[in-house]
Design a protein around this motif. Structure first.
Motif, PDB file in Angstrom:
ATOM      1  N   UNK A 106       0.851  -1.190   0.000  1.00 53.22           N
ATOM      2  CA  UNK A 106       0.000   0.000   0.000  1.00 53.22           C
ATOM      3  C   UNK A 106       0.885   1.239   0.000  1.00 53.22           C
ATOM      4  N   UNK A 107       0.644   2.107  -0.965  1.00 50.33           N
ATOM      5  CA  UNK A 107       1.439   3.317  -1.077  1.00 50.33           C
ATOM      6  C   UNK A 107       0.985   4.359  -0.056  1.00 50.33           C
ATOM      7  N   UNK A 108       1.962   4.947   0.630  1.00 46.79           N
ATOM      8  CA  UNK A 108       1.649   6.011   1.569  1.00 46.79           C
ATOM      9  C   UNK A 108       1.468   7.320   0.806  1.00 46.79           C
ATOM     10  N   UNK A 109       0.514   8.106   1.276  1.00 47.52           N
ATOM     11  CA  UNK A 109       0.332   9.416   0.674  1.00 47.52           C
ATOM     12  C   UNK A 109       1.505  10.314   1.070  1.00 47.52           C
ATOM     13  N   UNK A 110       1.907  11.218   0.184  1.00 50.08           N
ATOM     14  CA  UNK A 110       3.019  12.116   0.507  1.00 50.08           C
ATOM     15  C   UNK A 110       2.723  12.944   1.748  1.00 50.08           C
ATOM     16  N   UNK A 111       3.688  13.034   2.632  1.00 48.62           N
ATOM     17  CA  UNK A 111       3.551  13.844   3.831  1.00 48.62           C
ATOM     18  C   UNK A 111       3.706  15.320   3.478  1.00 48.62           C
ATOM     19  N   UNK A 112       2.803  16.162   3.966  1.00 52.50           N
ATOM     20  CA  UNK A 112       2.908  17.584   3.658  1.00 52.50           C
ATOM     21  C   UNK A 112       2.438  18.405   4.849  1.00 52.50           C
ATOM     22  N   UNK A 113       2.785  19.683   4.839  1.00 52.96           N
ATOM     23  CA  UNK A 113       2.393  20.605   5.905  1.00 52.96           C
ATOM     24  C   UNK A 113       1.068  21.242   5.527  1.00 52.96           C
ATOM     25  N   UNK A 223      15.899  22.508   7.501  1.00 52.76           N
ATOM     26  CA  UNK A 223      14.464  22.301   7.279  1.00 52.76           C
ATOM     27  C   UNK A 223      13.807  21.678   8.503  1.00 52.76           C
ATOM     28  N   UNK A 224      14.430  20.639   9.056  1.00 54.89           N
ATOM     29  CA  UNK A 224      13.851  19.954  10.213  1.00 54.89           C
ATOM     30  C   UNK A 224      13.732  20.887  11.413  1.00 54.89           C
ATOM     31  N   UNK A 225      14.793  21.655  11.674  1.00 50.28           N
ATOM     32  CA  UNK A 225      14.777  22.572  12.813  1.00 50.28           C
ATOM     33  C   UNK A 225      13.665  23.608  12.678  1.00 50.28           C
ATOM     34  N   UNK A 226      13.490  24.111  11.471  1.00 47.47           N
ATOM     35  CA  UNK A 226      12.513  25.172  11.281  1.00 47.47           C
ATOM     36  C   UNK A 226      11.082  24.651  11.307  1.00 47.47           C
ATOM     37  N   UNK A 227      10.822  23.566  10.580  1.00 48.95           N
ATOM     38  CA  UNK A 227       9.464  23.026  10.535  1.00 48.95           C
ATOM     39  C   UNK A 227       9.014  22.517  11.904  1.00 48.95           C
ATOM     40  N   UNK A 228       9.968  22.075  12.722  1.00 48.15           N
ATOM     41  CA  UNK A 228       9.629  21.576  14.054  1.00 48.15           C
ATOM     42  C   UNK A 228       8.996  22.657  14.919  1.00 48.15           C
ATOM     43  N   UNK A 229       9.247  23.926  14.616  1.00 45.93           N
ATOM     44  CA  UNK A 229       8.676  25.035  15.377  1.00 45.93           C
ATOM     45  C   UNK A 229       7.208  25.267  15.047  1.00 45.93           C
ATOM     46  N   UNK A 230       6.769  24.795  13.880  1.00 44.23           N
ATOM     47  CA  UNK A 230       5.460  25.195  13.379  1.00 44.23           C
ATOM     48  C   UNK A 230       4.483  24.080  13.071  1.00 44.23           C
ATOM     49  N   UNK A 231       4.975  22.864  12.916  1.00 46.79           N
ATOM     50  CA  UNK A 231       4.065  21.807  12.487  1.00 46.79           C
ATOM     51  C   UNK A 231       4.279  20.523  13.267  1.00 46.79           C
ATOM     52  N   UNK A 232       3.200  19.768  13.417  1.00 46.95           N
ATOM     53  CA  UNK A 232       3.285  18.472  14.088  1.00 46.95           C
ATOM     54  C   UNK A 232       3.306  17.340  13.068  1.00 46.95           C
ATOM     55  N   UNK A 233       3.373  17.688  11.778  1.00 41.84           N
ATOM     56  CA  UNK A 233       3.385  16.646  10.732  1.00 41.84           C
ATOM     57  C   UNK A 233       4.597  15.751  10.914  1.00 41.84           C
ATOM     58  N   UNK A 234       4.475  14.515  10.475  1.00 41.90           N
ATOM     59  CA  UNK A 234       5.509  13.514  10.713  1.00 41.90           C
ATOM     60  C   UNK A 234       6.899  13.891  10.257  1.00 41.90           C
ATOM     61  N   UNK A 237      11.267  17.222   6.175  1.00 41.10           N
ATOM     62  CA  UNK A 237      12.432  17.152   5.300  1.00 41.10           C
ATOM     63  C   UNK A 237      12.237  18.076   4.098  1.00 41.10           C
ATOM     64  N   UNK A 238      13.293  18.281   3.298  1.00 36.97           N
ATOM     65  CA  UNK A 238      13.121  19.055   2.060  1.00 36.97           C
ATOM     66  C   UNK A 238      12.018  18.496   1.174  1.00 36.97           C
ATOM     67  N   UNK A 239      11.903  17.165   1.130  1.00 37.02           N
ATOM     68  CA  UNK A 239      10.880  16.560   0.274  1.00 37.02           C
ATOM     69  C   UNK A 239       9.478  16.841   0.815  1.00 37.02           C
ATOM     70  N   UNK A 240       9.367  17.019   2.142  1.00 37.40           N
ATOM     71  CA  UNK A 240       8.074  17.391   2.726  1.00 37.40           C
ATOM     72  C   UNK A 240       7.617  18.727   2.161  1.00 37.40           C
ATOM     73  N   UNK A 241       8.544  19.678   2.042  1.00 40.38           N
ATOM     74  CA  UNK A 241       8.201  20.988   1.491  1.00 40.38           C
ATOM     75  C   UNK A 241       7.893  20.900   0.001  1.00 40.38           C
ATOM     76  N   UNK A 242       8.560  20.006  -0.704  1.00 38.81           N
ATOM     77  CA  UNK A 242       8.259  19.781  -2.130  1.00 38.81           C
ATOM     78  C   UNK A 242       6.837  19.236  -2.272  1.00 38.81           C
ATOM     79  N   UNK A 243       6.494  18.260  -1.418  1.00 37.61           N
ATOM     80  CA  UNK A 243       5.127  17.719  -1.426  1.00 37.61           C
ATOM     81  C   UNK A 243       4.115  18.797  -1.053  1.00 37.61           C
ATOM     82  N   UNK A 244       4.485  19.643  -0.109  1.00 35.57           N
ATOM     83  CA  UNK A 244       3.596  20.721   0.341  1.00 35.57           C
ATOM     84  C   UNK A 244       3.336  21.702  -0.797  1.00 35.57           C
TER      85      UNK A 244
END
Length: 293
Positions: A106-113, A223-234, A237-244
């Protein structure tokens, strides 16, 4: 033959260093398995004489070792490509991987903010008291504002940025160039950054504090340090922002083909996974709003 194959990937297929490294690792692992299970002599003899049942036994061993189906499929793809190369070069007469099938999973959906979280990011800005440099801010803005890949950001040079026409030129997979428009906020940040920062001798846009070319773990940390301040998404990573980037475009009515071109996908199938995120969003709205849901 492994080295000949890797040279083929590098010089003829123009595969990325990351892809070549992965193929090399998979083939070395397969080679070690062959030597332990079917000790026939040298590397060339072992790999050239492997048949379907021998290769299948390696796949079975990977499954028994609880390797994820996604990773097993990548290794199957490596082996298949390798033997197709041997067939093309006339080293073997038949393809031993012809009956080899990928595993189903089963394919996981892309993680995004979430869009609301990203709005909070840019409305609040970088928090006071945090020692964020203009470079770190630019890294976040580039990923979310353009959807570029990690490797594309690391290799981005100043000459690839046209501030007058507001276009970013990136070199994607297999050295394919594509143009990405620059939004107002990113344009302002790029102008200030280029004007006030001493660039590296090679003219790479993002560098280390010592002026050397940026490296993946450095960018991941930013990316990890910054996103950790604002989101609880899993995953953060850089790819998370690409998906976003892609998900938010689609949610706001962007054409799927346009998103495909912006992301640099070779075909539409790779881009269509983002439609699932939109469908999931619609389902939640339906469940919340419809009296019969």
């Amino acid at each position: 033959m492994i080295q000949s194959f890797l040279n083929y990937l590098q010089y003829e297929k123009r595969s990325s260093p990351h892809t070549i490294k992965s193929y090399k690792k998979d083939l070395e692992q397969f080679h070690e398995f062959c030597l332990s299970q079917f000790p026939l002599g040298t590397e060339t003899v072992v790999l050239e004489t492997m048949d379907y049942e021998m290769i299948r036994s390696w796949v079975i061993q990977l499954i028994a070792d609880e390797i994820s189906p996604r990773s097993v499929n990548r290794k199957i793809a490596t082996i298949n490509t390798f033997y197709k190369f041997l067939l093309k070069k006339g080293v073997i007469e038949d393809l031993p991987t012809r009956k080899l099938q990928s595993l189903k999973y089963s394919k996981k959906l892309p993680n995004f903010v979430k869009e609301t979280e990203m709005e909070g990011v840019f409305e609040t800005g970088f928090p006071e008291g945090q020692n964020y440099s203009m470079k770190e801010k630019l890294v976040i803005e580039l990923f979310y504002g353009t959807g570029i890949r990690l490797s594309e950001l690391i290799n981005l040079k100043v000459e690839g940025i046209n501030l007058n026409t507001r276009v970013l030129k990136v070199l994607g997979k297999r050295n394919k160039e594509r143009m990405i428009p620059i939004n107002d906020k990113l344009l302002e940040l790029l102008e200030n950054y280029i004007k006030t920062n001493e660039l590296s001798q090679d003219n790479f846009l993002i560098t280390t504090d010592k002026g050397k070319k940026a490296y993946p773990s450095m960018i991941y940390k930013i990316v990890n340090n910054y996103l950790s301040l604002y989101t609880t998404s899993g995953k953060k990573s850089p790819h998370t922002l690409r998906h976003t980037f892609a998900t938010h475009l689609l949610n706001n009515g962007a054409d799927l083909n346009a998103i495909k071109d912006l992301l640099g996908h070779a075909n539409l199938a790779a881009t269509q996974i983002y439609t699932h995120n939109s469908i999931e969003r619609i389902k939640k709205i339906f469940e919340q709003a419809h009296p019969k849901a």
